[in-house]
Design an enzyme around this catalytic site. Structure first.
Site, mmCIF file in Angstrom:
data_model
loop_
_atom_site.group_PDB
_atom_site.id
_atom_site.type_symbol
_atom_site.label_atom_id
_atom_site.label_comp_id
_atom_site.label_asym_id
_atom_site.label_seq_id
_atom_site.Cartn_x
_atom_site.Cartn_y
_atom_site.Cartn_z
ATOM 1 N N ASP A 14 56.406 23.657 31.332
ATOM 2 C CA ASP A 14 55.678 23.048 32.449
ATOM 3 C C ASP A 14 56.020 21.562 32.522
ATOM 4 O OD1 ASP A 14 53.834 22.045 34.257
ATOM 5 O OD2 ASP A 14 52.071 22.658 33.109
ATOM 6 N N SER B 11 45.774 21.054 36.204
ATOM 7 C CA SER B 11 46.634 20.119 36.907
ATOM 8 C C SER B 11 45.874 18.826 37.224
ATOM 9 C CB SER B 11 47.192 20.794 38.168
ATOM 10 O OG SER B 11 48.254 20.063 38.721
#
Length: 330
Positions: A238, A181
């Site tokens: 995602d 991330s």
């Protein structure tokens, strides 16, 4: 988040016609690849991806536990690791000596798993010049996400000094930089910085997970040239790899490995390697007459209603999810 969709749709319409900054935001798109993805074997997953994923998972654990490498299952999965230094909050980093792979490891903590997509760093669109001190080989054309560069800059000095010290004390000649991330974005910048700063006989590898776009086309090209084996793993739908939008002059580097499915019973994943930058390849399903997305960049922010925040956290493969669930006392 849905309120920004009409705005982004308008920006997409102007992307080809308005390469100059508009309202302080760059409107443009870079390269797009369409080469056919190829299957990734379980052997490659184990050899190239597993260890970086385990380090990226461990750094989500409390700093005091990571410092002593006593963070529960996340640390237990990586025996023999010696922590050289650790600290920070959103940019938390453990520096590890990994004798099993003869590697100095830099792992960056990602976005708080309870605040995915709500952290300002993940959704700002402003681009700035690359820091000339940290990235002396970057041309004036290289533009970076301002928040990601600021975050990386706060730990750049300790990253460089600790890696140099670790290489000197161990005699190792290999550095791995990883993260998930926000940590993936910072890790990609660290990898470029370290490649520019360290001697040629030190190899730099970077494998990251759930990478948002970090810079423009010139940045993607620079990272490709500096770290030709760079890998960024994307997981099904995602949403994080779709931001900042491609149409705002942001470009992913090459090296995407995309998870198309995860077996919930075994934890094993089906993956494909997506050639080039921003691979847009779709596959036609003859049986269902539906276009199946093989690679992540083909998904866009306009697909947000169909995207999956749980895919950002995992599981990815081998039962690995990111966050603090595998930490001691989590």
């Amino acid at each position: 988040m849905h309120a920004i969709l009409p705005f982004c749709a308008v920006l997409a319409a102007f992307a080809r016609a308005a390469p100059a900054p508009l309202f302080g935001i760059n409107i443009a798109s870079g390269k797009e690849a369409t080469s056919t993805p190829t299957p990734v074997s379980q052997d490659q997953i184990t050899t190239d991806l597993l260890r970086p994923a385990l380090f990226s998972r461990a750094v989500y654990c409390p700093t005091q536990n990571v410092s002593t490498w006593s963070c529960g299952p996340s640390c237990d999965a990586l025996p023999n690791v010696k922590v050289l230094a650790s600290g920070g909050d959103e940019a938390a980093i453990p520096f590890s000596s990994d004798p099993d792979s003869q590697t100095i490891v830099v792992a960056h903590q990602g976005t708080d798993p309870h605040k995915v997509l709500s952290v300002a760093n993940d959704v700002e669109f402003t681009q700035v010049d690359a820091n000339a001190t940290l990235f002396p080989q970057a041309s004036k054309d290289v533009q970076l996400h301002s928040g990601f560069q600021d975050t990386q800059g706060r730990t750049a000095d300790i990253v460089l000094s600790t890696v140099k010290s670790g290489l000197s004390s161990t005699g190792f000649k290999h550095v791995l930089v990883t993260g998930h991330s926000l940590g993936a974005a910072v890790a990609s910048l660290d990898a470029a910085m370290l490649r520019m700063a360290l001697p040629d006989d030190v190899t730099i590898d970077s494998v990251v997970f759930g990478l948002p776009r970090v810079g423009n086309q010139a940045w993607a090209d620079l990272l490709d040239s500096l770290i030709p084996n760079f890998i960024h793993v994307t997981n099904q739908k995602d949403p994080v790899p779709t931001v900042p939008p491609h149409t705002l002059n942001f470009e992913h580097p090459q090296g995407e490995i995309h998870i198309t499915a995860v077996n919930n019973s075994t934890g094993n994943a089906t993956m494909v390697a997506c050639p080039g930058q921003e691979n847009q390849r779709f596959a036609e399903s003859v049986l269902t007459e539906v276009k199946l997305q093989n690679c992540s960049p083909g998904l866009s922010i306009a697909d947000l209603p169909d995207l999956s925040i749980p895919n950002h956290l995992g599981p990815y493969f081998s039962g690995i999810s990111f966050g603090d669930k595998a930490c001691l006392n989590a």
